[in-house]
Design a protein around this motif. Structure first.
Motif, short mmCIF file in Angstrom:
data_model
loop_
_atom_site.label_atom_id
_atom_site.label_comp_id
_atom_site.label_asym_id
_atom_site.label_seq_id
_atom_site.Cartn_x
_atom_site.Cartn_y
_atom_site.Cartn_z
N LEU A 128 0.71 -0.98 -0.04
CA LEU A 128 -0.17 -0.06 -0.04
C LEU A 128 0.95 1.26 0.08
O LEU A 128 2.13 1.24 0.26
N ARG A 129 0.51 2.27 -0.36
CA ARG A 129 0.99 3.51 -0.52
C ARG A 129 0.18 4.78 0.16
O ARG A 129 -0.95 4.68 0.38
N PHE A 130 1.09 5.70 0.68
CA PHE A 130 0.56 6.84 1.35
C PHE A 130 1.09 8.25 0.78
O PHE A 130 2.01 8.05 0.42
N GLY A 131 0.23 9.04 0.88
CA GLY A 131 0.84 10.39 0.57
C GLY A 131 0.09 11.57 1.25
O GLY A 131 -1.12 11.35 2.23
N VAL A 132 0.54 12.49 1.75
CA VAL A 132 0.16 13.83 2.65
C VAL A 132 0.35 15.11 1.81
O VAL A 132 1.09 15.35 1.37
N THR A 133 -0.66 15.70 1.95
CA THR A 133 -0.65 17.08 1.26
C THR A 133 -1.54 18.27 2.08
O THR A 133 -2.42 17.87 2.75
N VAL A 134 -0.92 19.58 2.32
CA VAL A 134 -1.68 20.50 3.08
C VAL A 134 -1.28 21.83 2.15
O VAL A 134 -0.32 22.15 1.60
N THR A 135 -2.51 22.29 2.10
CA THR A 135 -2.63 23.67 1.35
C THR A 135 -1.95 24.82 2.08
O THR A 135 -1.98 24.77 3.28
N LYS A 136 -1.74 25.82 1.29
CA LYS A 136 -1.09 27.17 1.76
C LYS A 136 -2.18 27.70 2.87
O LYS A 136 -1.87 28.69 3.31
N LYS A 137 -3.15 27.55 2.32
CA LYS A 137 -4.41 28.20 3.34
C LYS A 137 -4.31 27.68 4.92
O LYS A 137 -4.97 28.54 5.55
N ILE A 138 -3.74 26.65 4.97
CA ILE A 138 -3.63 26.29 6.43
C ILE A 138 -2.59 27.05 7.32
O ILE A 138 -3.08 27.50 8.31
N GLY A 139 -1.50 27.44 6.64
CA GLY A 139 -0.67 28.35 7.44
C GLY A 139 0.77 28.51 6.71
O GLY A 139 0.76 28.02 5.47
N ASN A 140 1.69 29.00 7.38
CA ASN A 140 2.91 29.23 6.66
C ASN A 140 3.83 27.96 6.66
O ASN A 140 3.02 26.87 7.22
N ALA A 141 4.96 27.84 6.10
CA ALA A 141 5.65 26.66 5.92
C ALA A 141 5.91 25.90 7.13
O ALA A 141 5.66 24.74 7.13
N VAL A 142 6.06 26.51 8.36
CA VAL A 142 6.50 25.90 9.56
C VAL A 142 5.29 25.24 9.91
O VAL A 142 5.41 23.87 10.34
N VAL A 143 3.93 25.48 9.83
CA VAL A 143 2.85 25.04 10.19
C VAL A 143 2.48 23.90 9.24
O VAL A 143 2.08 22.59 9.99
N ARG A 144 2.64 24.13 8.14
CA ARG A 144 2.41 23.00 7.19
C ARG A 144 3.12 21.70 7.24
O ARG A 144 2.82 20.68 7.21
#
Length: 133
Positions: free
Chosen positions: A43-59
């Motif tokens: 199995l495989r997994f991936g994670v994505t977080v958009t810029k709407k969530i916060g700055n690079a540190v938060v993401r």
């Protein structure tokens, strides 16, 4: 032992969007079945977080937490032969790790049973966002 790989290609992330979608307060889980080649992994997994969530540190913090959560949970509860994609939601980084673990277990159980959330409605109120008339 279950072999786990990471999704790297954009096409695989886009393909996961056609699968089962389970929304939780801290994340959205997408599961696309029967896409993992047997020689690559179970199995495989991936994670994505958009810029709407916060700055690079938060993401990046959110992505690290999600990756740790998936590596811990998928060998037991993951769907073999499927891609699992977690999309970060607003407030997901502040959620307690144990609560995220429980939510992921419920989301994986729903996805395994084929009980995804209904498809999102497209369209809605269109706005110009400051562009010409």
């Amino acid at each position: 032992m279950t072999r786990i790989a990471t999704i790297r290609k954009r096409a695989d992330f886009v393909a996961a969007n056609r699968g089962i979608r389970v929304a939780r307060p801290g994340f959205v889980l997408l599961v696309n079945r029967d896409v993992v080649s047997a020689e690559e992994a179970d199995l495989r997994f991936g994670v994505t977080v958009t810029k709407k969530i916060g700055n690079a540190v938060v993401r990046n913090r959110m992505k690290r937490r999600f990756r740790a959560l998936l590596r811990e949970t998928l060998p037991d509860a993951g769907i073999v032969g499927a891609d699992h994609v977690m999309i970060g939601r607003e407030g997901g980084v502040e959620r307690d790790f144990a609560m995220l673990r429980e939510e992921l277990a419920v989301a994986l159980a729903r996805a395994a049973a084929g009980k995804g959330d209904p498809p999102r409605k497209r369209g809605g109120a269109r706005t110009n966002h400051g562009r010409g008339k």
